[in-house]
Design a protein around this motif. Structure first.
Motif, short mmCIF file in Angstrom:
data_model
loop_
_atom_site.label_atom_id
_atom_site.label_comp_id
_atom_site.label_asym_id
_atom_site.label_seq_id
_atom_site.Cartn_x
_atom_site.Cartn_y
_atom_site.Cartn_z
N LEU A 539 -79.55 -71.48 2.68
CA LEU A 539 -79.66 -72.87 3.10
C LEU A 539 -79.35 -73.05 4.58
CD1 LEU A 539 -77.96 -74.66 0.07
CD2 LEU A 539 -80.40 -74.49 0.58
N ASP A 540 -78.64 -72.09 5.18
CA ASP A 540 -78.28 -72.21 6.60
C ASP A 540 -79.40 -71.76 7.53
OD1 ASP A 540 -78.10 -69.69 5.62
OD2 ASP A 540 -76.40 -69.10 6.90
N SER A 541 -80.48 -71.19 7.00
CA SER A 541 -81.59 -70.74 7.84
C SER A 541 -82.87 -71.44 7.41
CB SER A 541 -81.77 -69.22 7.74
OG SER A 541 -82.07 -68.85 6.41
N TYR A 542 -83.69 -71.80 8.40
CA TYR A 542 -84.96 -72.50 8.12
C TYR A 542 -86.03 -71.45 7.87
CZ TYR A 542 -88.80 -75.80 8.45
OH TYR A 542 -89.90 -76.56 8.18
N GLU A 543 -86.25 -71.17 6.59
CA GLU A 543 -87.23 -70.18 6.19
C GLU A 543 -87.92 -70.66 4.92
OE1 GLU A 543 -87.49 -65.43 4.97
OE2 GLU A 543 -85.64 -66.30 5.77
N SER A 544 -89.24 -70.57 4.87
CA SER A 544 -89.99 -71.08 3.73
C SER A 544 -89.71 -70.24 2.49
CB SER A 544 -91.48 -71.08 4.05
OG SER A 544 -92.22 -71.46 2.91
N ALA A 545 -89.53 -70.92 1.37
CA ALA A 545 -89.33 -70.23 0.11
C ALA A 545 -90.60 -70.20 -0.71
CB ALA A 545 -88.22 -70.92 -0.69
N VAL A 546 -91.65 -70.86 -0.22
CA VAL A 546 -92.91 -70.93 -0.95
C VAL A 546 -93.81 -69.75 -0.60
CG1 VAL A 546 -94.94 -72.34 -1.41
CG2 VAL A 546 -92.73 -73.43 -1.07
N GLY A 547 -93.76 -69.33 0.65
CA GLY A 547 -94.59 -68.22 1.09
C GLY A 547 -95.87 -68.70 1.73
N ASP A 548 -96.74 -67.77 2.01
CA ASP A 548 -98.01 -68.07 2.65
C ASP A 548 -98.92 -68.82 1.68
OD1 ASP A 548 -100.11 -68.20 4.33
OD2 ASP A 548 -100.59 -66.06 4.32
N SER A 549 -99.67 -69.81 2.21
CA SER A 549 -100.54 -70.62 1.36
C SER A 549 -101.70 -69.82 0.80
CB SER A 549 -101.08 -71.82 2.15
OG SER A 549 -101.80 -71.38 3.29
N SER A 550 -102.06 -68.72 1.48
CA SER A 550 -103.20 -67.92 1.01
C SER A 550 -102.83 -66.98 -0.12
CB SER A 550 -103.78 -67.11 2.18
OG SER A 550 -102.79 -66.23 2.69
N THR A 551 -101.55 -66.77 -0.38
CA THR A 551 -101.11 -65.86 -1.43
C THR A 551 -100.68 -66.67 -2.65
OG1 THR A 551 -98.85 -65.86 -0.56
CG2 THR A 551 -100.35 -64.15 0.23
N ARG A 552 -100.82 -66.05 -3.81
CA ARG A 552 -100.41 -66.69 -5.06
C ARG A 552 -99.06 -66.13 -5.47
NH1 ARG A 552 -105.96 -66.66 -8.72
NH2 ARG A 552 -107.24 -67.89 -7.27
N GLY A 553 -98.01 -66.80 -5.15
CA GLY A 553 -96.67 -66.35 -5.50
C GLY A 553 -95.85 -67.50 -6.03
N VAL A 554 -94.86 -67.15 -6.85
CA VAL A 554 -93.97 -68.17 -7.40
C VAL A 554 -92.96 -68.57 -6.35
CG1 VAL A 554 -92.35 -68.68 -9.26
CG2 VAL A 554 -94.29 -67.16 -9.68
N PRO A 555 -92.71 -69.86 -6.12
CA PRO A 555 -91.70 -70.27 -5.13
C PRO A 555 -90.33 -69.71 -5.47
CG PRO A 555 -93.05 -72.13 -5.78
CD PRO A 555 -93.41 -71.01 -6.69
N ARG A 556 -89.66 -69.11 -4.47
CA ARG A 556 -88.33 -68.50 -4.67
C ARG A 556 -87.26 -69.52 -4.31
NH1 ARG A 556 -87.68 -64.17 -7.36
NH2 ARG A 556 -86.04 -63.42 -5.97
N ILE A 557 -87.00 -70.43 -5.24
CA ILE A 557 -86.01 -71.49 -4.98
C ILE A 557 -84.70 -71.17 -5.69
CG2 ILE A 557 -85.53 -73.95 -5.27
CD1 ILE A 557 -88.54 -74.43 -5.14
N GLU A 558 -84.74 -70.97 -7.00
CA GLU A 558 -83.54 -70.63 -7.76
C GLU A 558 -84.01 -69.98 -9.06
OE1 GLU A 558 -80.83 -69.53 -8.33
OE2 GLU A 558 -79.36 -71.12 -8.07
N THR A 559 -83.20 -69.06 -9.56
CA THR A 559 -83.55 -68.40 -10.81
C THR A 559 -83.42 -69.37 -11.97
OG1 THR A 559 -81.26 -67.63 -11.00
CG2 THR A 559 -82.85 -66.14 -10.00
N PHE A 560 -84.48 -69.41 -12.79
CA PHE A 560 -84.44 -70.27 -13.97
C PHE A 560 -85.20 -69.55 -15.10
CE2 PHE A 560 -85.69 -73.62 -16.84
CZ PHE A 560 -84.52 -74.38 -16.91
N PRO A 561 -84.57 -69.46 -16.25
CA PRO A 561 -83.23 -69.93 -16.61
C PRO A 561 -82.14 -69.10 -15.93
CG PRO A 561 -84.18 -68.67 -18.40
CD PRO A 561 -85.26 -68.84 -17.40
N PRO A 562 -80.95 -69.68 -15.75
CA PRO A 562 -79.89 -68.95 -15.05
C PRO A 562 -79.52 -67.66 -15.76
CG PRO A 562 -79.34 -71.28 -15.31
CD PRO A 562 -80.55 -71.03 -16.15
N ALA A 563 -79.05 -66.67 -15.00
CA ALA A 563 -78.66 -65.37 -15.58
C ALA A 563 -77.32 -65.49 -16.30
CB ALA A 563 -78.57 -64.33 -14.46
N PHE A 564 -77.10 -64.54 -17.21
CA PHE A 564 -75.82 -64.51 -17.93
C PHE A 564 -74.69 -64.09 -16.99
CE2 PHE A 564 -78.93 -63.82 -21.34
CZ PHE A 564 -78.54 -64.82 -22.23
#
Length: 603
Positions: A539-564
């Motif tokens: 959160l302290d760095s301005y970096e996109s979590a979605v990735g490049d618009s030309s690539t098909r990737g899942v947004p890396r925001i938070e793990t869901f469902p949460p890990a044990f």
């Protein structure tokens, strides 16, 4: 040569007057008339035949031109200002005259396309608007001859000739002059189609093709052509704004011809029955539907595209529904005449049965179109690929249509042999449609990965297809097309059932291995391999979590469902010494009950 033709209509409105005056002083004006009108018409409603929208666009366009040119006709009292050669100081004055002609022409075509046709008064107004369009088109040609270059002048002459021919075409008179006008316009566009860029050549050739039916019709009216009425109908299937007037004229001619034929039509024949027809409107509607059926089942029907065949089906349905409406109105006004009511009821039943047959044919056409797109990969045209569920829905409609037709034919007391044969044919069709529906339902389950259900449905489809095939082959004159389709369905069901059986066994063999692999990947601490940091961790760095618009990737925001996660638990205490402890007696410390004389009596 000036290049105003490449400037859009909105950009021309916003040209500065001084710059336009400078251009007009040094060179003649150039307008690509056909390209300008074609783009305006296609963008403003004529792609769908909406002349009202195009007329409103022309009105708004003229208002903008008048204001930008400061050529208004006064504020309080109207003061006419004519457009002359001396007035034309920039190209927008020529646009002004051109759109005046287009507005009048579109208003006339709007009246021509009324649902019930123009009345005598509306037709008089229509011809008046066409005269106005000819007047403005002629003025446009005269101004372009003086102020425009050679190409613009030629296009303006062709446009004026087309307008003049359209007026005479609508008036049903002076066919030789109308023919001359259309031929003059065709000659100009034919010559212009040899030069210029590719887009302009295509537009000119399209306009030549649109003018050809009107020329042939004029020759037919003069008597210099052996054109038949059926050929006129095929000519009317062409598309284009220039053909709308021809289509309206052709429809009026065909309606008149049907009215003449209806005088000799007194009965409607259906499955051995003869029903008298007394209403002239009913006869005309039935004749119209029968003419369309000839086009649908004629020798040239195989070359028709699916879209055109569907359009013909829609016209057939409209004609038969109009006939049934007239029949039911006659039933309401029949009075107490039992014979007339029986004849009208029988005619209504016959028309309803024919409608049911055409509905089944239309839905079978939709099925064939959907089957052609079932295994098709999406191409550059973005054609939608058919899903098996859509075919299941279409076969549901076919089953319902066939059952309704069978019930309609089976009703009644005196049944002819033809009716019995049609009822048996409906039963066979129901069996065939059930087999096809079961086959595509199995295919949908197969795509969903449900092997057991798919295997059972394929076996059921094969059984239904074999049963229907035996019944078809037992007929005296078996339907070869239906037999071939049923045999194909049976073979496909057998092969697909074997495939589903094998896939089911393979998946069952691999199930423990897959389950073990999934369980082994579970971690209680959530320390599995990560592809990168999550958004919640940076959160302290301005970096996109979605990735490049030309690539098909899942947004890396938070793990869901949460890990044990491992968390501390309260200790469990087991008191094992409780049962072995001897506790002292406390009776001497307990409070004793005091009992008196009265309490003893109540014992």
């Amino acid at each position: 040569m000036a290049k105003e033709s490449s400037v859009s209509a909105m950009e021309i409105d916003h040209l500065k007057p001084n710059a336009a005056d400078q251009i007009s002083q040094h060179s003649k004006f150039s307008i690509n008339v056909l390209q300008l009108l074609k783009s305006s018409q296609m963008q403003q409603g004529l792609r769908f035949g909406d002349y009202t929208r195009y007329r409103r666009y022309c009105t708004a366009r003229l208002r903008r031109l008048y204001k930008s040119l400061k050529f208004t006709h006064g504020r309080g009292k109207y003061a006419k200002r004519a457009v002359t050669a001396s007035t034309v100081t920039e190209v927008r004055f020529l646009h002004l005259v051109l759109y005046m002609a287009e507005r009048a022409w579109s208003h006339a075509m709007e009246k021509r396309q009324l649902p019930d046709g123009p009345t005598a008064r509306q037709r008089s107004y229509l011809i008046g608007r066409l005269r106005k369009a000819v007047k403005w088109a002629t003025l446009f040609a005269e101004l372009c001859a003086i102020k425009g270059d050679s190409r613009t002048s030629l296009e303006a002459e062709a446009y004026a000739s087309y307008m003049k021919g359209s007026l005479l075409f609508e008036q049903d008179q002076n066919w030789d002059i109308a023919l001359k006008s259309f031929k003059s316009a065709r000659a100009v566009y034919d010559e212009l189609g040899k030069y210029g860029d590719l887009e302009n050549q295509v537009l000119c050739r399209e306009r030549v093709e649109e003018l050809e039916p009107s020329i042939r019709y004029c020759l037919h009216k003069i008597g210099e052509s052996n054109l038949q009425a059926s050929e006129l109908v095929h000519i009317g299937e062409m598309e284009g704004p220039a053909l709308d007037l021809f289509k309206a004229k052709l429809e009026a001619v065909m309606a008149e011809a049907r009215s003449q034929q209806a005088a000799s039509m007194t009965e409607f024949h259906w499955l051995g029955h003869r029903f008298p027809i007394s209403n002239a409107k009913t006869r005309v509607s039935i004749l119209k539907a029968q003419d369309l059926e000839k086009d649908l089942h004629g020798s040239t029907s195989e070359s028709l595209q699916a879209e055109k065949r569907l359009a013909i089906f829609d016209k057939i349905f409209a004609a038969y529904h109009e006939a049934r409406s007239c029949i039911r109105n006659d039933l309401a006004t029949a009075g107490n005449s039992e014979n007339a009511k029986d004849d009208l009821s029988g005619l209504d039943k016959a028309i309803g049965a024919v409608l049911g047959q055409r509905t089944i044919e239309r839905n079978q056409l939709l099925v064939s179109v959907a089957k052609s797109k079932l295994n098709k990969v999406r191409d550059d045209k973005n054609d939608r690929v058919t899903k098996p569920e859509e075919l299941v829905r279409l076969y549901d409609l076919l089953l319902q249509n066939t059952a309704d037709l069978s019930d309609l034919v089976s009703s009644g007391r005196d049944r002819k042999s033809e009716e019995v044969e049609l009822a048996e044919e409906c039963e066979l069709k129901i069996l065939a449609f059930r087999a096809e529906r079961c086959f595509y339902l199995a295919k949908s389950y197969s795509l969903a990965g449900k092997r057991t259900e798919a295997y059972s449905l394929y076996c059921r489809a094969r059984s239904l297809a074999d049963t229907a095939l035996k019944k078809v082959q037992s007929l005296a004159t078996p339907n070869q097309v239906m037999a071939k389709d049923l045999k194909t369905t049976s073979n496909d069901s057998r092969s697909n059932s074997c495939i589903e059986h094998a896939l089911g066994i393979m998946e069952e063999e691999k199930a423990p291995e897959n389950l073990l692999e999934k369980i082994s990947s579970i971690s209680l601490t959530g320390n599995e391999k990560k592809l990168g940091k999550l958004l919640i961790e940076k959160l302290d760095s301005y970096e996109s979590a979605v990735g490049d618009s030309s690539t098909r990737g899942v947004p890396r925001i938070e793990t869901f469902p949460p890990a044990f996660q491992a968390i501390p638990r309260n200790p469990i205490v087991l008191d094992l010494a409780y049962n072995s402890i001897e506790f002292p007696s406390l009776e001497n410390r307990m409070k004793k009950d005091k009992k008196g004389f009265i309490s003893r009596l109540w014992r």
